[in-house]
Write a protein that holds these residues in place. Sequence first.
Motif, PDB file in Angstrom:
ATOM      1  N   LEU A  17      30.461  -4.123  -1.660  1.00 18.80           N
ATOM      2  CA  LEU A  17      30.529  -2.674  -1.823  1.00 18.80           C
ATOM      3  C   LEU A  17      29.384  -2.021  -1.066  1.00 18.80           C
ATOM      4  N   VAL A  73      29.054   4.458  -2.640  1.00 21.86           N
ATOM      5  CA  VAL A  73      28.684   4.890  -3.985  1.00 21.86           C
ATOM      6  C   VAL A  73      27.949   6.223  -3.924  1.00 21.86           C
ATOM      7  N   LYS A 122      16.719   4.400  -6.392  1.00 25.15           N
ATOM      8  CA  LYS A 122      18.013   4.802  -5.854  1.00 25.15           C
ATOM      9  C   LYS A 122      19.064   3.732  -6.157  1.00 25.15           C
ATOM     10  N   GLU A 138      20.140   3.954  -9.619  1.00 25.92           N
ATOM     11  CA  GLU A 138      21.021   5.091  -9.850  1.00 25.92           C
ATOM     12  C   GLU A 138      22.444   4.726  -9.433  1.00 25.92           C
ATOM     13  N   LEU A 139      22.550   4.058  -8.287  1.00 26.01           N
ATOM     14  CA  LEU A 139      23.874   3.655  -7.803  1.00 26.01           C
ATOM     15  C   LEU A 139      24.552   2.706  -8.779  1.00 26.01           C
ATOM     16  N   VAL A 192      28.709  -6.952  -6.757  1.00 32.18           N
ATOM     17  CA  VAL A 192      27.607  -7.068  -5.813  1.00 32.18           C
ATOM     18  C   VAL A 192      27.647  -5.876  -4.876  1.00 32.18           C
ATOM     19  N   MET A 193      26.559  -5.154  -4.813  1.00 34.85           N
ATOM     20  CA  MET A 193      26.502  -4.004  -3.910  1.00 34.85           C
ATOM     21  C   MET A 193      25.469  -4.252  -2.833  1.00 34.85           C
ATOM     22  N   THR A 194      25.829  -3.884  -1.647  1.00 38.78           N
ATOM     23  CA  THR A 194      24.962  -4.150  -0.527  1.00 38.78           C
ATOM     24  C   THR A 194      23.877  -3.091  -0.443  1.00 38.78           C
ATOM     25  N   THR A 195      22.816  -3.311  -1.149  1.00 41.30           N
ATOM     26  CA  THR A 195      21.675  -2.428  -0.979  1.00 41.30           C
ATOM     27  C   THR A 195      20.521  -3.303  -0.525  1.00 41.30           C
ATOM     28  N   GLU A 196      19.501  -2.660  -0.022  1.00 42.20           N
ATOM     29  CA  GLU A 196      18.358  -3.431   0.466  1.00 42.20           C
ATOM     30  C   GLU A 196      17.609  -4.032  -0.714  1.00 42.20           C
ATOM     31  N   ASN A 240      17.281  -5.711  -4.526  1.00 43.13           N
ATOM     32  CA  ASN A 240      18.040  -6.727  -5.243  1.00 43.13           C
ATOM     33  C   ASN A 240      18.794  -6.196  -6.450  1.00 43.13           C
ATOM     34  N   ARG A 273      25.099  -8.085 -12.888  1.00 39.83           N
ATOM     35  CA  ARG A 273      25.674  -9.236 -13.561  1.00 39.83           C
ATOM     36  C   ARG A 273      26.333  -8.720 -14.821  1.00 39.83           C
ATOM     37  N   ARG A 300      22.401  -3.952 -20.182  1.00 42.11           N
ATOM     38  CA  ARG A 300      22.059  -3.487 -18.833  1.00 42.11           C
ATOM     39  C   ARG A 300      23.192  -2.756 -18.150  1.00 42.11           C
TER      40      ARG A 300
END
Lengths: 222, 289
Positions: free
Chosen positions: A76, A81, B101, B104-105, B122-126, B128, B133, B195
């Motif tokens: 994603l 988002v 951020k 928040e997402l 799983v979200m692609t953010t910089e 972790n 989970r 969580r």
Amino acid sequence: MSFGIRLHIWGERACFTRPELKTERFSYDVITPSAARGILEAIHWKPAIRWCVDRIHVLKPVRFESVRRNEVAGKLPAGTVSKGIKSGQIDEVHYFVDQNRQQRASTILRNVGYVIEAHFEFTARADDGDTPGKHLDIFNRRARQGQCFHMPCLGTREFPASFELIESDEQMPSVDDSLCGERDLGFMLHDIDFANGRTPRFYRARMHDGVIDVPPFAEALA
Amino acid sequence: MTAIANRYEFVLLFDVTNGNPNGDPDAGNLPRLDPETNQGLVTDVCLKRKIRNYVALEKEEEAGHAIYMQEKTVLNNQHKKAYDALGIKHEAKKLPKEQAKARELTGWMCNNFFDVRTFGAVMTTEVNSGQVRGPVQLAFASSIDPVVPMEVSITRMAVTNEKDLEKERTMGRKHIIPYGLYRVHGYVSAKLAERTGFSEDDLELLWRSLINMFEHDRSAARGEMSARKLIIFKHDHAMGNAPAHRLFDSVTVTRVEGEADTPARRFQDYAVTIDREAIPAGVSVNERL
């Protein structure tokens, strides 16, 4: 080693993915120190402590099996988002699994059993309240009663791990005869170095009669 | 919505009659088999898909119950109602902006999407923390006894291409299992639920979806599938009061009708017993089906 623990873990299936074979997952022959650490952390962990795996006892013969599954092809994007939050429309945030699909095989382990020997060290975030006895007691109490933060898993979450504490005066479970002798398992992932941009570090795994001595993380090869 | 405060484990028994519960892409869509024991297998992701589809059907219009991992078939383009525009309020610690951020997402995703809240994503953010989970964990389902898939040849009184007009008909194949009773284990972690905000209502919805997911998944390939037993272990403590394997061991499925070595063909050929003596204190057993 004043505060070591021994935990017996076992399960139907396991997948400790080799980093070089990730697309079509291929498991290592045995559990990695990093997966073992994750299992201990699922039972008890606080930022004040760091688990160090000292020894891995392999109890069951190494057997593989292949499973092919439909998996998604992407992750994603965070941008999607953010856009959704801004526009207030969740209709735009979706993933069509039947359009972005990959069939991937995983070569996984069957019927595994291990004993993890480990101890913990204190991190920079420990304060006066963090005594070795406290964390050791919490871990032992939880492992004894089958308590856990979340169910530990053998590599991936679809392969749950059953676990039992081995008390200090208890005998080790027996090792399968096929594991007797020397086996060189080659270079295996030791753990990920999160302090240095998440670089993997490796070690040379050698099994003597089912027992693998794990060197300290600092000695592992980057 | 407050998160659940108890750990749960569950055993779900479901059966298939003259159908293919989960095809194996490696074996030309034959029902999955465990090569060592010939037991039938159904993967965790197969069951998760059905749970998502059920929730999408039941909660079509409801805010906070969107499904992120969609199949075209369950897509409804009706307007979803307005929803809480912002994620969970985290305690205001001095976090770097990136991490705040990312939180928040993930918070927003958890609030709006049932499957992210339940199974994670799983979200692609910089950072972790772009990984969620989920509290609900499913293992592979496997059949109680070995199953023997049958290959059924079928004919169609029509052809696809004009050049085959002479042939008048085409042949096809179906793979079915005459009967198989499958058992799957699942886990719900109260701590991970905190969580993602997985609430009591979500839990009830999960139980409902486990009981009803096959009722809305009829197809030519599936045959007759139904949930037969759902046994839920509820721990008093968020961390749990007993090892999961001991609870699972208390549920035994035995062959009662017919000879022991002959193939079973009905659910009545099996008996499910719960050894209530073996359930440790602090764990309550609830049979939902």
